[in-house]
Design an enzyme around this catalytic site. Structure first.
Site, short mmCIF file in Angstrom:
data_model
loop_
_atom_site.label_atom_id
_atom_site.label_comp_id
_atom_site.label_asym_id
_atom_site.label_seq_id
_atom_site.Cartn_x
_atom_site.Cartn_y
_atom_site.Cartn_z
N ARG A 1 0.85 -1.18 0.00
CA ARG A 1 0.00 0.00 0.00
C ARG A 1 0.89 1.24 0.00
NH1 ARG A 1 -3.72 -2.44 -1.75
NH2 ARG A 1 -5.77 -2.74 -0.84
N HIS B 1 -1.23 -0.05 -9.95
CA HIS B 1 -2.01 -0.90 -9.03
C HIS B 1 -2.55 -2.14 -9.75
CE1 HIS B 1 -4.36 -0.88 -5.00
NE2 HIS B 1 -4.18 -2.13 -5.43
#
Ligand SMILES: NC(=O)c1ccc[n+]([C@@H]2O[C@H](COP(=O)([O-])OP(=O)(O)OC[C@H]3O[C@@H](n4cnc5c(N)ncnc54)[C@H](OP(=O)(O)O)[C@@H]3O)[C@@H](O)[C@H]2O)c1
Length: 312
Positions: free
Chosen positions: A227, A275
């Site tokens: 993250r 991502h």
């Protein structure tokens, strides 16, 4: 007795999951009324959930036994204070395989120094850059949970030494495990390539900072499919510019999509991926959803429940 399962995720997910879920509910012997919306929230027994789906207020769903997330990371779900029902994160075998492909691919890219050859000028014949063998290199993984441990095994199979760090100390035949502050220092010191697979929690925010980078091996590389907030971005850029770090592959960011003017896009030592490290694979994830609902119906404990105290 028929149970009501509310599917609250974007429409595209509904079309993808519906054929698998219907079939699997039947095979599991569960009588399920699978709905996209309801006028009677008190009659809903389970919610299959993605934070970008329609349900934002969970308070009316007072009889829900489980909210099953379709996402592995639950930091967004935990920000929803109306969601007080038991919450399970997605632990999907398909996602695990995809993550191992991504991590191994980018470990190999740093190991082989591929970026240097991609940017070589015509005639730049730098044959002093032949890489060492994998067994001469150590890959560290911060977060040896469901994804991290699987990736660790995939990397070790390629010949690398693998060390891992987690909150609770693990014991593993392949990955040498560490925990605690001293353990983190040991992993940082040993790693030629460091992979971040921690969840985003108050404890893990900025875990890669000026101090931790200073403890790393000179020339180490960082891969972050975990993250964005795990990294203090200014510290990472400084570490790359000073030469402590040789490169970074970044898949996740504090702001996504990564803004056009972000320095990561143009930094010569940074590879940005949007991502895509791994996503939930419908076929395998659907079986995980069914297994947890079946557990609820047969009085067994749910799998992969989120501990709200620790934030994952
Ligand atoms: N980029 C992508 O496409 C993508 C896709 C899926 C997931 N992800 C990210 O990957 C993360 C990991 O997923 P997962 O399924 O492997 O999660 P997981 O099974 O919950 O594993 C998390 C690991 O992090 C460790 N950890 C958590 N807090 C810690 C702390 N304060 N100090 C040390 N270790 C800590 C845990 O320690 P314990 O083992 O002791 O609990 C565990 O080993 C997700 O949270 C998500 O953010 C990214």
């Amino acid at each position: 007795m028929t149970k009501t399962v509310l599917f609250s995720a974007p429409e595209v997910s509904w079309h993808a999951y519906k054929p698998y879920l219907g079939d699997l509910f039947d095979k599991a012997g569960l009588q399920i009324n699978l709905v996209l919306e309801t006028q009677a929230p008190k009659d809903v027994d389970y919610i299959i959930y993605a934070p970008n789906g329609p349900v934002k207020n969970f308070a009316p769903f007072s009889n829900v036994k489980l909210v099953q997330s379709l996402w592995a990371g639950v930091e967004t779900a935990l920000k929803n204070k109306s969601l007080t029902q038991p919450l399970a994160r997605m632990v999907d075998p398909g996602m695990r395989e995809g993550m191992a492909d991504y991590v191994l691919g980018h470990v190999m890219r740093h190991h082989l120094g591929t970026a240097k050859f991609e940017t070589a000028k015509a005639g730049e014949w730098r044959n002093e850059l032949a890489p060492p063998l994998a067994r001469a290199r150590t890959v560290g993984i911060l977060g040896v949970g469901s994804l991290g441990m699987y990736c660790g095994h995939a990397i070790a199979k390629q010949g690398f030494n693998v060390v891992g760090w987690s909150r609770s100390l693990k014991s593993d035949d392949v990955v040498k495990c560490y925990a605690g502050t001293d353990g983190l220092r040991d992993v940082l010191r040993q790693s030629d390539i460091l992979v971040l697979l921690l969840p985003d929690t108050p404890e893990t925010t900025d875990i890669i900072n000026t101090n931790s980078i200073a403890q790393m091996k000179h020339g180490a590389a960082i891969i972050n499919p975990g993250r964005g907030p795990l990294i203090d971005d200014a510290a990472l850029l400084a570490g790359l510019d000073s030469g402590i770090l040789s490169g970074a592959t970044l898949d996740v960011f504090r702001v996504e999509p990564l803004p056009e003017n972000d320095p990561y896009w143009t930094h010569p030592k940074v590879l940005v991926t949007p991502h895509i490290a791994s996503e939930t694979r419908i076929e395998t994830a659907a079986t995980v959803v069914i297994e947890n609902i079946k557990r609820g119906e047969t009085g067994k404990p749910f799998l992969h429940l989120v501990d709200r105290e620790v934030g994952y």
